[in-house]
Design a protein around this motif. Structure first.
Motif: not given
Length: 150
Positions: A58-62, A65-67
């Motif tokens: 869920p990239s909207a919360f990450i 660089p972590d995604v």
């Protein structure tokens, strides 16, 4: 999904112990503790190899660089022919909707992908058959899916 497919098992990962504690309470209340494993940690630190059929990010919360690290690490964690599903905020249908979607994602600490960038990330991370799954018109989320070769 676990209610629809009785043989399915899931692993949930979150860096916040409070989130894992709340998730554990929800899992117990649903009677699914024998089918859901919860881990405190970071997605990019998952050590499993060839273990999962699907990884959901869920990239909207990450942060970006972590995604990127999670998408790359997930490739090894997936079984051959397993799927990565990268969820992202779907820009609004107009300038205001687009600005609001970007603002919300930024406030959540997440990643806003420019057009085509999410699919490029999936492709560059070694996935095959990648495609954009935009969802229904006006949906707040879109997906990029990619499959591990196998």
């Amino acid at each position: 999904m676990l209610r629809q497919w009785p043989g399915l098992k899931a692993v949930g990962v979150d860096p916040l112990p409070e989130a894992i504690a709340q998730a554990a309470a929800n899992v117990r209340a649903a009677g699914l503790e024998h089918r859901i494993e919860l881990r405190t940690g970071l997605g990019q630190d998952i050590a499993d190899t060839d273990a999962f059929d699907l990884v959901f990010v869920p990239s909207a919360f990450i942060p970006e660089p972590d995604v990127r690290a999670i998408v790359k690490r997930s490739h090894a964690a997936l079984r051959p022919r397993g799927w990565l599903l990268l969820a992202m905020v779907n820009p609004g249908p107009d300038a205001l909707g687009d600005a609001l979607a970007r603002f919300r994602t930024t406030m959540w600490g997440g990643t806003v992908f420019e057009k085509g960038a999410a699919q490029d990330l999936v492709d560059q991370s070694g996935y095959a058959d990648s495609r954009l799954l935009p969802g229904p018109t006006g949906a707040p989320v879109a997906f990029v899916a990619g499959r591990k070769r196998g």
